[in-house]
Design a protein around this motif. Structure first.
Motif, PDB file in Angstrom:
ATOM      1  N   TYR A   1     -14.230  -7.061  -1.461  1.00  0.00           N
ATOM      2  CA  TYR A   1     -15.122  -5.933  -1.204  1.00  0.00           C
ATOM      3  C   TYR A   1     -14.444  -4.810  -0.419  1.00  0.00           C
ATOM      4  CZ  TYR A   1     -18.415  -9.528  -2.615  1.00  0.00           C
ATOM      5  OH  TYR A   1     -19.054 -10.509  -3.311  1.00  0.00           O
ATOM      6  N   HIS A   2     -13.190  -5.030  -0.002  1.00  0.00           N
ATOM      7  CA  HIS A   2     -12.480  -4.014   0.786  1.00  0.00           C
ATOM      8  C   HIS A   2     -11.068  -3.740   0.271  1.00  0.00           C
ATOM      9  CE1 HIS A   2     -15.538  -5.705   3.602  1.00  0.00           C
ATOM     10  NE2 HIS A   2     -15.679  -4.437   3.924  1.00  0.00           N
ATOM     11  N   ARG A   3     -10.697  -4.310  -0.879  1.00  0.00           N
ATOM     12  CA  ARG A   3      -9.321  -4.162  -1.367  1.00  0.00           C
ATOM     13  C   ARG A   3      -8.981  -2.711  -1.665  1.00  0.00           C
ATOM     14  NH1 ARG A   3     -10.049  -9.084  -5.429  1.00  0.00           N
ATOM     15  NH2 ARG A   3      -9.941 -10.781  -3.914  1.00  0.00           N
ATOM     16  N   GLY A   4      -9.889  -2.000  -2.277  1.00  0.00           N
ATOM     17  CA  GLY A   4      -9.613  -0.608  -2.614  1.00  0.00           C
ATOM     18  C   GLY A   4      -9.381   0.229  -1.375  1.00  0.00           C
ATOM     19  N   ARG A   5     -10.250   0.060  -0.369  1.00  0.00           N
ATOM     20  CA  ARG A   5     -10.121   0.862   0.852  1.00  0.00           C
ATOM     21  C   ARG A   5      -8.826   0.539   1.588  1.00  0.00           C
ATOM     22  NH1 ARG A   5     -10.989   0.695   6.183  1.00  0.00           N
ATOM     23  NH2 ARG A   5     -11.558  -1.501   6.173  1.00  0.00           N
ATOM     24  N   LEU A   6      -8.498  -0.751   1.716  1.00  0.00           N
ATOM     25  CA  LEU A   6      -7.283  -1.130   2.429  1.00  0.00           C
ATOM     26  C   LEU A   6      -6.028  -0.803   1.622  1.00  0.00           C
ATOM     27  CD1 LEU A   6      -8.399  -4.504   4.071  1.00  0.00           C
ATOM     28  CD2 LEU A   6      -8.059  -2.288   5.162  1.00  0.00           C
ATOM     29  N   MET A   7      -6.128  -0.826   0.291  1.00  0.00           N
ATOM     30  CA  MET A   7      -5.001  -0.398  -0.530  1.00  0.00           C
ATOM     31  C   MET A   7      -4.748   1.092  -0.333  1.00  0.00           C
ATOM     32  SD  MET A   7      -2.904  -1.877  -2.711  1.00  0.00           S
ATOM     33  CE  MET A   7      -1.548  -1.004  -1.949  1.00  0.00           C
ATOM     34  N   GLY A   8      -5.843   1.874  -0.263  1.00  0.00           N
ATOM     35  CA  GLY A   8      -5.703   3.301   0.000  1.00  0.00           C
ATOM     36  C   GLY A   8      -5.128   3.570   1.379  1.00  0.00           C
ATOM     37  N   LEU A   9      -5.533   2.757   2.378  1.00  0.00           N
ATOM     38  CA  LEU A   9      -4.995   2.899   3.723  1.00  0.00           C
ATOM     39  C   LEU A   9      -3.496   2.628   3.728  1.00  0.00           C
ATOM     40  CD1 LEU A   9      -5.397   3.146   6.842  1.00  0.00           C
ATOM     41  CD2 LEU A   9      -5.790   0.670   6.851  1.00  0.00           C
ATOM     42  N   TYR A  10      -3.083   1.542   3.086  1.00  0.00           N
ATOM     43  CA  TYR A  10      -1.661   1.185   3.054  1.00  0.00           C
ATOM     44  C   TYR A  10      -0.842   2.258   2.354  1.00  0.00           C
ATOM     45  CZ  TYR A  10       2.654  -1.187   1.794  1.00  0.00           C
ATOM     46  OH  TYR A  10       3.975  -1.489   1.631  1.00  0.00           O
ATOM     47  N   ASN A  11      -1.262   2.644   1.150  1.00  0.00           N
ATOM     48  CA  ASN A  11      -0.526   3.671   0.405  1.00  0.00           C
ATOM     49  C   ASN A  11      -0.454   4.985   1.169  1.00  0.00           C
ATOM     50  OD1 ASN A  11       0.097   2.045  -1.777  1.00  0.00           O
ATOM     51  ND2 ASN A  11      -1.573   2.783  -3.067  1.00  0.00           N
ATOM     52  N   GLY A  12      -1.568   5.364   1.765  1.00  0.00           N
ATOM     53  CA  GLY A  12      -1.602   6.640   2.469  1.00  0.00           C
ATOM     54  C   GLY A  12      -0.689   6.675   3.681  1.00  0.00           C
TER      55      GLY A  12
ATOM     56  N   ALA B   1      16.408  -3.030  -0.844  1.00  0.00           N
ATOM     57  CA  ALA B   1      15.560  -3.013   0.352  1.00  0.00           C
ATOM     58  C   ALA B   1      14.120  -2.646   0.004  1.00  0.00           C
ATOM     59  CB  ALA B   1      16.125  -2.027   1.372  1.00  0.00           C
ATOM     60  N   TRP B   2      13.969  -1.667  -0.890  1.00  0.00           N
ATOM     61  CA  TRP B   2      12.614  -1.230  -1.238  1.00  0.00           C
ATOM     62  C   TRP B   2      11.837  -2.334  -1.949  1.00  0.00           C
ATOM     63  CZ3 TRP B   2       9.007   1.706   0.250  1.00  0.00           C
ATOM     64  CH2 TRP B   2       7.895   1.959  -0.571  1.00  0.00           C
ATOM     65  N   SER B   3      12.521  -3.210  -2.692  1.00  0.00           N
ATOM     66  CA  SER B   3      11.841  -4.329  -3.336  1.00  0.00           C
ATOM     67  C   SER B   3      11.108  -5.181  -2.302  1.00  0.00           C
ATOM     68  CB  SER B   3      12.835  -5.201  -4.110  1.00  0.00           C
ATOM     69  OG  SER B   3      13.353  -4.514  -5.220  1.00  0.00           O
ATOM     70  N   PHE B   4      11.763  -5.440  -1.171  1.00  0.00           N
ATOM     71  CA  PHE B   4      11.129  -6.220  -0.114  1.00  0.00           C
ATOM     72  C   PHE B   4       9.923  -5.482   0.461  1.00  0.00           C
ATOM     73  CE2 PHE B   4      15.287  -8.243  -0.205  1.00  0.00           C
ATOM     74  CZ  PHE B   4      14.969  -9.584  -0.055  1.00  0.00           C
ATOM     75  N   PHE B   5      10.069  -4.182   0.683  1.00  0.00           N
ATOM     76  CA  PHE B   5       8.957  -3.392   1.209  1.00  0.00           C
ATOM     77  C   PHE B   5       7.776  -3.389   0.250  1.00  0.00           C
ATOM     78  CE2 PHE B   5      12.199  -1.136   3.877  1.00  0.00           C
ATOM     79  CZ  PHE B   5      11.595  -1.356   5.100  1.00  0.00           C
ATOM     80  N   ARG B   6       8.036  -3.110  -1.018  1.00  0.00           N
ATOM     81  CA  ARG B   6       6.967  -2.921  -1.992  1.00  0.00           C
ATOM     82  C   ARG B   6       6.206  -4.216  -2.277  1.00  0.00           C
ATOM     83  NH1 ARG B   6       2.997   0.122  -3.857  1.00  0.00           N
ATOM     84  NH2 ARG B   6       2.620  -0.128  -6.077  1.00  0.00           N
ATOM     85  N   ILE B   7       6.943  -5.256  -2.640  1.00  0.00           N
ATOM     86  CA  ILE B   7       6.279  -6.513  -2.973  1.00  0.00           C
ATOM     87  C   ILE B   7       5.639  -7.124  -1.727  1.00  0.00           C
ATOM     88  CG2 ILE B   7       6.622  -8.849  -3.878  1.00  0.00           C
ATOM     89  CD1 ILE B   7       8.883  -7.695  -5.616  1.00  0.00           C
ATOM     90  N   GLY B   8       6.334  -7.022  -0.596  1.00  0.00           N
ATOM     91  CA  GLY B   8       5.764  -7.531   0.646  1.00  0.00           C
ATOM     92  C   GLY B   8       4.495  -6.807   1.038  1.00  0.00           C
ATOM     93  N   GLY B   9       4.490  -5.478   0.899  1.00  0.00           N
ATOM     94  CA  GLY B   9       3.305  -4.704   1.260  1.00  0.00           C
ATOM     95  C   GLY B   9       2.108  -5.027   0.386  1.00  0.00           C
ATOM     96  N   LEU B  10       2.318  -5.084  -0.934  1.00  0.00           N
ATOM     97  CA  LEU B  10       1.225  -5.437  -1.844  1.00  0.00           C
ATOM     98  C   LEU B  10       0.702  -6.832  -1.555  1.00  0.00           C
ATOM     99  CD1 LEU B  10       2.548  -4.039  -5.268  1.00  0.00           C
ATOM    100  CD2 LEU B  10       0.679  -3.118  -3.893  1.00  0.00           C
ATOM    101  N   SER B  11       1.610  -7.759  -1.271  1.00  0.00           N
ATOM    102  CA  SER B  11       1.200  -9.140  -1.003  1.00  0.00           C
ATOM    103  C   SER B  11       0.377  -9.232   0.275  1.00  0.00           C
ATOM    104  CB  SER B  11       2.433 -10.043  -0.906  1.00  0.00           C
ATOM    105  OG  SER B  11       3.152 -10.060  -2.127  1.00  0.00           O
ATOM    106  N   ILE B  12       0.734  -8.443   1.291  1.00  0.00           N
ATOM    107  CA  ILE B  12      -0.021  -8.453   2.544  1.00  0.00           C
ATOM    108  C   ILE B  12      -1.441  -7.944   2.324  1.00  0.00           C
ATOM    109  CG2 ILE B  12      -0.214  -7.267   4.776  1.00  0.00           C
ATOM    110  CD1 ILE B  12       2.834  -7.592   5.024  1.00  0.00           C
ATOM    111  N   VAL B  13      -1.585  -6.879   1.515  1.00  0.00           N
ATOM    112  CA  VAL B  13      -2.927  -6.380   1.214  1.00  0.00           C
ATOM    113  C   VAL B  13      -3.720  -7.437   0.446  1.00  0.00           C
ATOM    114  CG1 VAL B  13      -4.264  -4.613   0.020  1.00  0.00           C
ATOM    115  CG2 VAL B  13      -2.165  -3.977   1.222  1.00  0.00           C
ATOM    116  N   ALA B  14      -3.075  -8.081  -0.534  1.00  0.00           N
ATOM    117  CA  ALA B  14      -3.747  -9.133  -1.302  1.00  0.00           C
ATOM    118  C   ALA B  14      -4.174 -10.292  -0.403  1.00  0.00           C
ATOM    119  CB  ALA B  14      -2.825  -9.640  -2.416  1.00  0.00           C
ATOM    120  N   LEU B  15      -3.361 -10.617   0.598  1.00  0.00           N
ATOM    121  CA  LEU B  15      -3.663 -11.724   1.497  1.00  0.00           C
ATOM    122  C   LEU B  15      -4.796 -11.400   2.454  1.00  0.00           C
ATOM    123  CD1 LEU B  15      -2.927 -14.499   2.807  1.00  0.00           C
ATOM    124  CD2 LEU B  15      -1.321 -13.235   4.257  1.00  0.00           C
TER     125      LEU B  15
END
Length: 394
Positions: free
Chosen positions: A105-116, A86-100
């Motif tokens: 110019y905002h990847r770092g900030r939105l990656m921090g938002l998602y992780n946090g 189940a976590w595989s779907f969460f992890r890869i899906g979450g990273l892919s959504i941020v990449a999409l």
């Protein structure tokens, strides 16, 4: 104005996905502080089996996973394995959504938002788990957290019914074409290897052994301001502190890495900082000093994991996004799986905590050296070939 609406829509989608992921982490995070102390009550025969159970959900994601036959008699193995899938779907899906959804110019900030945000699940899981397990038992707490996780499904369905139409959402997710070029093989190997070691040390070693370290140095009851706390509750409070600041500090670290100087300077500085602090966890210090060390270690973890994930997102945009992020996630899973397994094999030996944590310091130093050299060598090769590399990658 359109750009502002687009960024707001992207942030909302990422935030909802992160919060649903957070709900799924309640029970998993609770186990990391409870199993090292209550392993006998769940039917385990030896403490090394704690490391195996905390690792098995990650090992199950690996096609070459060697399962030990006798552990099949325990339902724990099956349940942790299902959670791993189940976590595989969460992890890869979450990273892919941020990449999409995030432009360069905002990847770092939105990656921090998602992780946090998704790690708020770890906060609740560790705090409530540490408080409730000694009172009502591990079985009851596990059932409660499992039911809470189910809330994620109606939450997700309700949110997407309330959002814009699919066409509008797709347009909001359109990003500018990255100006970066294909990264070299050496760079990608260093990136994936770093993901392996960082998760091994933080998610594997640190998270799974902190309760054991506390018990080893300070006993099963810790007195703070004349208030006695159980090991599990104290460990939950300590690790929960990181998840309190993570949505804000992680977002800021990501935003800083989006700046003109790029991600590399802050990433190398964070690795050096981690190398200075990590080994001191294994030293019998006065409790107040030791708590300060733990806080510094976790702040370093926030910086490193946020910026590293942002670097991975940057690199994924120059190749097949899902394929690269899957490989990156597999490397992280292997590291996080080996962490508890190696840890509980080592801590049974004399001076095991010393070898474990000072060994981690050595790994951080090596990684800092690699990230100081390899990207610059990559840049030199590309320069000599007349190719252009965007400054954000360095």
């Amino acid at each position: 104005m359109a750009g502002s609406r687009k960024e707001l829509s992207s942030s909302r989608i990422i935030a909802v996905v992160a919060l649903v992921t957070a709900l799924s982490l309640l029970g998993d995070s609770m186990l990391y502080i409870a199993l090292p102390i209550y392993w006998e009550t769940v039917g385990l025969d030896s403490i090394w089996q704690v490391g195996l159970l905390l690792s098995i959900n990650r090992f199950i994601r690996l096609p070459s996973n060697p399962l030990v036959g006798w552990v099949y008699k325990n339902a724990w193995v099956l349940l942790r394995s299902l959670w791993g899938i189940a976590w595989s779907f969460f992890r890869i899906g979450g990273l892919s959504i941020v990449a999409l959804l995030a432009d360069e110019y905002h990847r770092g900030r939105l990656m921090g938002l998602y992780n946090g945000l998704y790690r708020l699940g770890s906060l609740v899981g560790m705090l409530l788990g540490g408080l409730l397990v000694p009172i009502i038992g591990l079985d009851t707490v596990s059932v409660i957290f499992g039911l809470a996780t189910l809330l994620g499904l109606p939450f997700m369905l309700f949110f997407f019914k309330m959002t814009e139409s699919a066409d509008e959402t797709e347009r909001a997710g359109t990003v500018k074409k990255s100006r970066t070029i294909q990264e070299g093989l050496g760079y990608k190997i260093v990136l994936i290897s770093t993901g392996f070691f960082i998760t091994m040390l933080y998610q594997g070693v640190f998270t799974s052994t902190l309760s054991s370290v506390i018990e080893y140095f300070y006993g099963q009851k810790i007195s703070i301001l004349d208030v006695a706390l159980s090991v599990t509750l104290f460990s939950g409070i300590l690790q929960g502190a990181r998840w309190i600041w993570e949505p804000f500090l992680g977002k800021n670290f990501g935003k800083w890495s989006d700046g003109s100087r790029g991600r590399l300077p802050i990433f190398i500085a964070s690795l050096i900082f981690a190398s200075i602090t990590f080994g001191f966890i294994s030293i019998d210090l006065p409790l107040g000093v030791w708590i300060l060390v733990i806080i510094l270690v976790m702040m370093g973890a926030t910086a490193i994991t946020t910026v590293l994930d942002a670097i991975a997102i940057d690199t994924s945009k120059t190749t097949s996004v899902v394929s690269f992020l899957t490989l990156y996630s597999i490397a992280q899973d292997v590291g996080a799986a080996l962490g508890p397994f190696i840890s509980y094999m080592l801590i049974e030996k004399e001076n095991g905590f010393t070898y474990l944590y000072w060994g981690g310091t050595g790994i951080f130093i090596i990684l800092a050296i690699l990230w100081s050299v390899v990207p610059l060598l990559e840049w030199k090769v590309k320069r000599d070939k007349g190719e252009y590399i965007h400054s954000k990658q360095l």
